[in-house]
Design an enzyme around this catalytic site. Sequence first.
Site, short mmCIF file in Angstrom:
data_model
loop_
_atom_site.label_atom_id
_atom_site.label_comp_id
_atom_site.label_asym_id
_atom_site.label_seq_id
_atom_site.Cartn_x
_atom_site.Cartn_y
_atom_site.Cartn_z
CG ASP A 72 -0.22 -0.49 2.50
OD1 ASP A 72 -0.91 -0.94 3.43
OD2 ASP A 72 1.03 -0.42 2.55
CG ASP A 141 -9.12 -2.17 11.64
OD1 ASP A 141 -9.55 -1.21 11.00
OD2 ASP A 141 -8.07 -2.78 11.32
CG HIS A 143 -6.44 -3.10 8.54
ND1 HIS A 143 -6.68 -1.91 9.14
CD2 HIS A 143 -5.09 -3.18 8.41
CE1 HIS A 143 -5.52 -1.31 9.40
NE2 HIS A 143 -4.55 -2.05 8.96
CD GLU A 148 -8.87 0.62 7.17
OE1 GLU A 148 -8.71 1.76 7.62
OE2 GLU A 148 -8.26 -0.39 7.59
#
Lengths: 276, 405
Positions: A72, A141, A143, A148
Amino acid sequence: MKLIILEQYDQVSEWAAKYVRNKILLFNPGPERYFTLGLPTGGTPLGCYKKLIEFYKNGDVSFQYVKTFNMDEYVGLPRDHPESYHSFMWNNFFKYIDIRAENVHILDGNAADLPSECQAFEKKIQDAGGIELFVGGIGPDGHIAFNEPGSSLVSRTRVKTLAMDTIQANARFFDGDLSKVPTMALTVGVGTVMEAKEVMILITGGHKAFALYKAIEEGVNHMWTVSAFQQHPQTLFVCDEDATLELRVKTVKYFKGMMHVHNKLVDPLPGSLKKN
Amino acid sequence: MPSNGSVSDAPITQFINCRILKEHTLQREDLWVRDGRILDPEKLFFDEQGYADRRLDCGGAILAPGFIDVQLNGGYGVDFSTPSEDPGAGVAFVAKKILEHGVTSFCPTLVTSPPSVYHKVLPEVKVQSGGVHGAGVLGVHLEGPFISLEKKGAHPEQFLRTFGGSGGVRPLLEVYGGLDNVSMVTLAPELAGSQSVVEELSQRGITVSLGHSVANLSQAEEAVRQGASFITHLFNAMLPFHHRDPGIVGLLTSDRIPAGRSVFYGMIADGIHTNPAALRIAHRAHPAGLVLVTDAIMAMGLPPGRHTLGQQVIEIQGLHAYVAGTTTLSGSIATMDMCVRHFQQASGCSVPEALEAASLHPAQLLGISHQKGSLEYGCDADLVLMDDQMVLEATFISGVEVWRK
């Protein structure tokens, strides 16, 4: 999956780095066949990168015939900003090893046409023959990359808006100022990573424990995107004791009992295939 | 392998296995050079997909910006203020020798002289880049003749001058013959008419330094307001510090310095011209302004013993140069690297601080720190390689080795 449980961060970094090193050596890359490696950024893989640099300096491994694909990059952050993922990779890994610039692929968050940039990245992976080993981390979370909660489990490389959890987690790199954290990023999709031959996820720290629990002891769910790898044939989770705090004792005991088998993947250095 | 040529085809050198002076510390980083300038390796990697053509192993040594000496009167028997057949050759001779002391740029200094000397010498000393031939000439430092009679020091009294009534730099143009190739002028601000001179010199981009003066603090502050930014060899040839009128020395802690401006001060850190305790007082009062200078005379570089230099007979004993047969000091003969080492020992400052006093600070003083005195990307690759005791191993100008021990 293989769940590798080690005492602390340093042992995780070393184990993971040895695994990558051995994988490259066993593959025996050359000018006609490159070893394709998917790479993460962030605090978790830093120790692993340091160890890999050490192995390179010792002459144990070369990155001359390795192609890398990062997961990313932020959108709109200048490439030479100290917090861009380009800067991270350069300062923490690339500048110390013998990798060739033309074999490094990182998404361009400043491209004029972001969707085209994403498509072009997918094509580059395809042209390289797919990814042999994708290394990743996990967010609090759950991810993987910037996929997400709510991201499709068959998603491809695309533009994503970051969740508040992620922005808060990243604020520490931007002087603690939430307003300075980029709100969008380009990321490989869950589907993109699932297509790699092998996936290795590094997880360290108690703050990741709940996410690890959701990822491996509950069902496959797009709210915890790392859970998708339950359906990948070759996944390794490498974690420290603290990251296992939310797992069942039974799970932890089972996998700890297998460490003598799993350690064979890292400890003998494939001697005959050492880089000359 | 070189880059993809999208920016340049010039060869790239990578200094490896070194500790570079950057961001005020010593960092274990490689240094990349192309076209005589320091290159950003990250840009090279991502934009040009380039690497080094050759690697230079520094053996773990310290790599720092080359030293800049803004006050050097001569050396090795050459006196810049004594006109000779070929003043340019004299400057060039010394420029080559000082590479051994880690000096990569300097300001040849002329002491108070008659106009005829200035008219003969100045046109021959031109600003020029350094290289294998010697350290670069940044411009001439004119120390005098517009200085105070009481603080003339070793300057010849008969050639001292005042500014006259007309204002502006006309008297300077008459005396010096021109201001081309001049980077600094030392003057005494208490001389009548100095204000317009200071102002005009500053506007022309010439650094104005206060020295050989009996100015009080107000007069000095007024001169700084007009543009003065340097003090020539602090403590020497000025009124001593007094607690009710600190004089020029008071500029170090003055609260009347205009915002955004800094006052720098030269220190001869040879252990002789300034007591180490005084050096420490100045350093602690205003560390960012300290600029190491040699103020070396023509006897610098000569072996111990007696030497006849022009009209003078000088005796060299160790780091002392006396008027022969006396205990009167005739000037300093310490080299720049000796000054850096002595400054570090006497002040107890860090190695980066000591190195910056001889590189970054003089560059900031002259307004050239975007180009010299620093290892930031884009700066000229004028470098010195040294061990942990700051003993020099090699000197580079524009990335090319110009001296090796």
